[in-house]
Motif scaffolding. Structure first.
Motif, mmCIF file in Angstrom:
data_model
loop_
_atom_site.group_PDB
_atom_site.id
_atom_site.type_symbol
_atom_site.label_atom_id
_atom_site.label_comp_id
_atom_site.label_asym_id
_atom_site.label_seq_id
_atom_site.Cartn_x
_atom_site.Cartn_y
_atom_site.Cartn_z
ATOM 1 N N SER A 482 0.718 -1.129 0.218
ATOM 2 C CA SER A 482 -0.038 0.169 -0.061
ATOM 3 C C SER A 482 0.878 1.359 -0.045
ATOM 4 C CB SER A 482 -0.788 -0.177 1.228
ATOM 5 O OG SER A 482 -0.249 0.295 2.409
ATOM 6 N N ILE A 483 2.009 1.151 0.478
ATOM 7 C CA ILE A 483 3.007 2.300 0.147
ATOM 8 C C ILE A 483 3.975 2.174 -0.976
ATOM 9 C CG2 ILE A 483 2.777 2.995 2.754
ATOM 10 C CD1 ILE A 483 5.402 1.666 3.342
ATOM 11 N N GLY A 484 3.758 1.332 -1.911
ATOM 12 C CA GLY A 484 4.555 1.234 -2.868
ATOM 13 C C GLY A 484 5.555 0.348 -2.966
ATOM 14 N N ILE A 485 5.797 -0.283 -1.935
ATOM 15 C CA ILE A 485 6.935 -1.521 -1.844
ATOM 16 C C ILE A 485 6.528 -2.669 -2.509
ATOM 17 C CG2 ILE A 485 8.495 -2.908 -0.470
ATOM 18 C CD1 ILE A 485 8.426 -0.399 1.521
ATOM 19 N N ARG A 486 7.045 -3.411 -3.444
ATOM 20 C CA ARG A 486 6.788 -4.663 -3.884
ATOM 21 C C ARG A 486 7.149 -5.753 -3.256
ATOM 22 N NH1 ARG A 486 9.504 -7.760 -8.523
ATOM 23 N NH2 ARG A 486 8.136 -9.463 -9.088
ATOM 24 N N THR A 487 6.448 -6.647 -2.725
ATOM 25 C CA THR A 487 6.839 -7.661 -1.893
ATOM 26 C C THR A 487 6.718 -9.155 -2.631
ATOM 27 O OG1 THR A 487 4.657 -7.904 -0.909
ATOM 28 C CG2 THR A 487 6.078 -6.372 0.252
ATOM 29 N N ILE A 488 7.816 -10.075 -2.342
ATOM 30 C CA ILE A 488 7.749 -11.037 -2.873
ATOM 31 C C ILE A 488 7.801 -12.241 -1.961
ATOM 32 C CG2 ILE A 488 9.065 -13.004 -4.603
ATOM 33 C CD1 ILE A 488 10.342 -10.286 -5.989
ATOM 34 N N LEU A 489 6.930 -13.053 -1.649
ATOM 35 C CA LEU A 489 6.731 -14.157 -0.578
ATOM 36 C C LEU A 489 7.507 -15.261 -1.228
ATOM 37 C CD1 LEU A 489 3.086 -13.782 0.814
ATOM 38 C CD2 LEU A 489 5.521 -12.430 1.501
ATOM 39 N N ARG A 490 8.556 -15.715 -0.635
ATOM 40 C CA ARG A 490 9.380 -16.592 -1.082
ATOM 41 C C ARG A 490 9.604 -18.074 -0.354
ATOM 42 N NH1 ARG A 490 10.261 -17.350 -6.279
ATOM 43 N NH2 ARG A 490 11.675 -14.965 -6.401
ATOM 44 N N ILE A 491 8.889 -19.034 -0.443
ATOM 45 C CA ILE A 491 8.941 -20.179 0.581
ATOM 46 C C ILE A 491 9.889 -21.210 -0.117
ATOM 47 C CG2 ILE A 491 6.908 -21.365 -0.446
ATOM 48 C CD1 ILE A 491 6.391 -22.488 2.088
ATOM 49 N N VAL A 492 10.839 -21.644 0.907
ATOM 50 C CA VAL A 492 11.633 -22.613 0.202
ATOM 51 C C VAL A 492 11.923 -23.685 1.284
ATOM 52 C CG1 VAL A 492 12.986 -20.939 -0.967
ATOM 53 C CG2 VAL A 492 13.559 -21.478 1.303
ATOM 54 N N ASP A 493 12.351 -24.906 0.987
ATOM 55 C CA ASP A 493 12.303 -25.945 1.887
ATOM 56 C C ASP A 493 13.674 -25.461 2.963
ATOM 57 O OD1 ASP A 493 15.236 -26.588 1.035
ATOM 58 O OD2 ASP A 493 14.273 -28.028 -0.425
ATOM 59 N N GLN A 494 13.269 -26.271 4.087
ATOM 60 C CA GLN A 494 14.249 -25.700 5.370
ATOM 61 C C GLN A 494 15.842 -25.954 5.046
ATOM 62 O OE1 GLN A 494 13.297 -27.873 8.956
ATOM 63 N NE2 GLN A 494 14.330 -26.098 10.256
ATOM 64 N N PRO A 495 16.456 -26.860 4.441
ATOM 65 C CA PRO A 495 17.716 -26.811 4.175
ATOM 66 C C PRO A 495 18.406 -25.660 3.478
ATOM 67 C CG PRO A 495 16.971 -29.024 3.943
ATOM 68 C CD PRO A 495 15.597 -28.212 4.152
ATOM 69 N N GLN A 496 17.181 -25.281 2.188
ATOM 70 C CA GLN A 496 17.662 -24.296 1.314
ATOM 71 C C GLN A 496 17.675 -22.993 2.179
ATOM 72 O OE1 GLN A 496 15.312 -23.927 -2.211
ATOM 73 N NE2 GLN A 496 16.464 -21.846 -2.903
ATOM 74 N N TYR A 497 16.545 -22.882 3.008
ATOM 75 C CA TYR A 497 16.520 -21.593 3.955
ATOM 76 C C TYR A 497 17.811 -21.434 4.847
ATOM 77 C CZ TYR A 497 14.490 -18.447 7.515
ATOM 78 O OH TYR A 497 14.403 -17.583 8.374
ATOM 79 N N ILE A 498 18.088 -22.472 5.500
ATOM 80 C CA ILE A 498 19.110 -22.579 6.291
ATOM 81 C C ILE A 498 20.502 -21.889 5.634
ATOM 82 C CG2 ILE A 498 21.065 -23.838 7.733
ATOM 83 C CD1 ILE A 498 18.350 -25.401 8.570
ATOM 84 N N ASN A 499 20.787 -22.623 4.258
ATOM 85 C CA ASN A 499 21.876 -22.172 3.593
ATOM 86 C C ASN A 499 21.894 -20.705 2.956
ATOM 87 O OD1 ASN A 499 24.241 -23.106 1.775
ATOM 88 N ND2 ASN A 499 22.733 -22.318 0.200
ATOM 89 N N ARG A 500 20.563 -20.233 2.552
ATOM 90 C CA ARG A 500 20.655 -18.966 2.038
ATOM 91 C C ARG A 500 20.717 -17.820 3.379
ATOM 92 N NH1 ARG A 500 15.861 -17.520 -2.253
ATOM 93 N NH2 ARG A 500 16.912 -15.434 -1.563
ATOM 94 N N ILE A 501 20.311 -18.271 4.563
ATOM 95 C CA ILE A 501 20.437 -17.427 5.700
ATOM 96 C C ILE A 501 22.245 -17.257 6.137
ATOM 97 C CG2 ILE A 501 20.078 -16.966 8.181
ATOM 98 C CD1 ILE A 501 17.660 -16.268 6.425
ATOM 99 N N ASN A 502 22.664 -18.524 5.940
ATOM 100 C CA ASN A 502 24.061 -18.560 6.384
ATOM 101 C C ASN A 502 24.954 -17.907 5.323
ATOM 102 O OD1 ASN A 502 23.668 -19.943 8.789
ATOM 103 N ND2 ASN A 502 23.849 -21.871 8.006
ATOM 104 N N THR A 503 24.527 -18.031 3.939
ATOM 105 C CA THR A 503 25.360 -17.204 3.146
ATOM 106 C C THR A 503 24.813 -15.842 2.819
ATOM 107 O OG1 THR A 503 23.858 -18.323 1.419
ATOM 108 C CG2 THR A 503 25.844 -19.561 1.982
ATOM 109 N N ARG A 504 24.010 -15.249 3.712
ATOM 110 C CA ARG A 504 23.480 -13.996 3.555
ATOM 111 C C ARG A 504 22.665 -13.749 2.164
ATOM 112 N NH1 ARG A 504 24.294 -14.894 8.596
ATOM 113 N NH2 ARG A 504 26.255 -14.533 9.478
ATOM 114 N N ASP A 505 22.008 -14.750 1.635
ATOM 115 C CA ASP A 505 21.584 -14.625 0.486
ATOM 116 C C ASP A 505 19.977 -14.436 0.599
ATOM 117 O OD1 ASP A 505 20.786 -14.706 -2.293
ATOM 118 O OD2 ASP A 505 20.758 -16.738 -2.590
#
Length: 629
Positions: A482-505
């Motif tokens: 509503s304030i003009g920010i485009r949001t993308i909801l990206r659901i991934v499996d838990q191992p991929q989530y952990i890897n992306r958090i740890n690699t700052r992606d």
């Protein structure tokens, strides 16, 4: 709405061993000892005051020393496992591995406020007045499951391997410059700094592993390698060992009948089940239905929505399943939407503050969570460590030393989150968000928030792995749109989530920092500049702020509890006013559900319900509830 785990999985704690009961990190020990040139040996230490239990104690007050041994308890796990190597930071370690290992010392469950620690593998410890080293004396009765003694050499080797193979452990123990075995079964750790009162104690948390087993050969005659993952059940020293397993499906631990530490005061009345089983569920909705179907025995319900709506089924109504709340007094937390400051679009604090104005906690809490949650207003929510009011006394003195390096609001305004809850408040908050974004250089163009330099719309990818998180994400996303920010909801499996958090992606994700009642060296890993660019650190946001580094040092080198409290409140206040995160919610209650087959002591520890550590299988209750399937 999911409030997040009380004890995050090992990757978020940066500890490879998954522990049976998560104990707080100890800090600021106040050892009661004689002021002599040669420090005296002591059976226990405490952060403040005197340990409750003396050297002649037979057991601790919070256990039933006559608790029956036997029966089975079934627990659940999400994410699966692919290794039994407990020190590698990569891979998915099996839940419950902590059951297999003892540590040098362990914290009592009814003294979390002073973090009193008592000997397990070590029967005594000592250190000098300047905290420049510590020595632990190995209990001569300590044994591995193969009957061989646990030695000081095992401790030294385990420490060296931990810092060699695990970057988080290397960072955590960076002030330890030497570990050596001394005559008489003594291990000594030396430090490169003086006055850090926590260091003599955190080295007692090193996971002690059997050097002879890891440097030996397996049943096929192949040499083992502690630098690699393995599904060979390892040798341990603790009250349980692995009985059977199917990788990524289940694991069964059996009680060691001749466990060497059975009569230690800190062990009497604990570890009462013959078997502890973990079943793996890769979907949290399936996990809940499995509980209803009596496929495991106990769960801590972290979703306020599910607590209020999901437990109206026959077994609850007839008493075969018990819902019980326990007051959470032993831990704190910060759970938040965390923008990745390594991305240029999040570096302006006005942008991050605007993201907070767009979050309507109150409406979501009412609609989704039956108003069971509280808004987080501190990095130490749920404790007395959080900043309140305006700074005064020693806290103000600490902050004054940093005036000009920290936000001016620290001195003039108590931090408060924006309050939503009705259309008028929400509109006001969103208008304030737009003002902040405009001041930061963005502009609205046809309902899109544009970066004039690039001409691109401000976009946030929200990363998550649990579909139930959408109950909170969707209304927040709607406000951002509503304030003009485009949001993308990206659901991934838990191992991929952990890897992306740890690699700052990631752009933004919901993350949690658990806090003990005595913060210390771990704060460097949470918010310190040195940790910001180190993969697998818990500085998920990427905070680099010299003033915060100085405040962390004030916490680490605090001379007493009074200074610790003042320094922690100062750190909290500066973190808040930098708007690094969008604080979410927490509960000061642990909400639990169990099949009614278990007993617990009449006097429970003040700071934890400690299931299943101090509980036992109750034959009479089980007869009424039905046998375990």
């Amino acid at each position: 709405m999911t409030a997040g785990p009380k004890a995050p999985r090992p990757v978020f704690l940066a500890l490879a061993a998954s522990l049976f009961l998560a104990l707080p990190v100890v800090a600021l020990p106040g050892l009661v000892r004689a002021q002599t040139a040669e420090p005296a040996w002591h059976h226990a230490t405490a952060l403040a005051g005197t340990p409750k239990y003396g050297p002649d104690a037979k057991h601790f007050d919070y256990v039933n020393p006559d608790a029956p041994k036997g029966g089975i308890v079934r627990l659940s796990d999400t994410g699966g496992f692919d290794t039994f190597n407990p020190i590698l930071p990569k891979g998915n370690s099996a839940r419950g591995l902590g059951l297999m290992y003892d540590s040098l010392m362990e914290t009592a469950l009814d003294e979390v406020d002073i973090s009193a620690s008592y000997g397990v593998i070590a029967d005594a410890m000592r250190y000098p007045d300047d905290y420049s080293w510590v020595e632990y004396r190995i209990n001569p009765k300590a044994r591995w499951h193969d009957g061989k003694p646990i030695t000081a050499a095992d401790v030294v080797w385990s420490f060296q391997k931990a810092i060699e193979l695990s970057p988080p452990q290397k960072f955590y123990y960076k002030n330890v410059v030497k570990a050596e075995e001394l005559p008489g079964g003594i291990v000594r750790f030396e430090f490169d700094t003086k006055g850090n009162r926590e260091l003599p104690h955190i080295v007692s948390q090193v996971l002690v592993l059997p050097q002879h087993w890891w440097e030996g050969v397996d049943a096929k005659g192949e040499k083992r390698d502690i630098g690699r993952g393995t599904l060979e059940p390892p040798l341990g020293s603790g009250p349980y060992k692995i009985k059977s397993f199917v990788a990524n499906r289940d694991i069964v631990y059996e009680r060691v009948k001749d466990y060497w530490g059975e009569t230690l005061p800190i062990r009497v009345g604990t570890n009462n089940f013959d078997e502890v089983r973990y079943a793996v569920f890769l979907d949290q909705a399936v996990e809940l239905e499995a509980f209803k179907g009596d496929q495991y025995d106990f769960r801590e319900e972290r979703s306020a929505s599910q607590w209020s709506k999901a437990y109206d089924f026959p077994a609850v109504r007839d008493g075969r399943v018990v819902k019980e709340e326990f007051v959470d007094k032993g831990s704190g937390r910060m759970q938040a939407y965390v923008p990745n400051l390594r991305r240029e679009k999040f570096q302006d604090p006005r942008v991050r503050q605007a993201l907070n104005y767009a979050y309507d906690f109150e409406t979501t809490n009412e609609i989704v969570s039956a108003n069971l949650l509280k808004r987080i207003g501190s990095y130490f929510a749920g404790t007395d460590l959080g900043a309140t009011g305006l700074p005064e006394g020693l806290e103000l003195e600490i902050l004054e030393s940093l005036r000009g390096e920290i936000p001016d609001e620290v001195f003039t305004t108590e931090y408060k989150n924006p309050v939503g809850g009705n259309p008028q408040n929400v509109r006001t908050n969103l208008r304030e968000a737009v003002k902040l974004l405009t001041a930061a250089g963005y502009k609205l163009d046809g309902g899109r928030l544009i970066d004039p330099k690039s001409g691109e719309q401000f976009t946030i990818e929200m990363l998550y792995f649990d579909k139930s998180a959408e109950r909170n994400l969707l209304p927040y996303s709607k406000n951002l749109e509503s304030i003009g920010i485009r949001t993308i909801l990206r659901i991934v499996d838990q191992p991929q989530y952990i890897n992306r958090i740890n690699t700052r992606d990631f752009d933004m994700a919901t993350l949690v920092w658990g806090q003990s009642l005595s913060p210390g060296n771990e704060q460097r890993d949470f918010w310190g500049s040195e940790a910001a660019d180190r993969e697998q650190s818990r500085n998920y946001a990427g905070i680099k702020n010299p003033a915060i580094d100085k405040l962390i040092d004030r916490v680490v080198f605090a001379k007493d509890r009074e200074e610790l409290l003042a320094a922690t409140k100062a750190l909290d206040r500066v973190l808040l006013w930098n708007h690094y995160v969008v604080p979410q919610f927490y509960s000061d209650m642990d909400r639990t559900v169990r099949w009614n087959r278990f007993g617990h002591p009449k006097t429970m520890p003040e700071f934890t319900y400690a299931f299943p550590t101090i509980w036992w299988y109750d034959e009479a209750l089980a007869a009424k509830t039905g046998a375990i399937k």
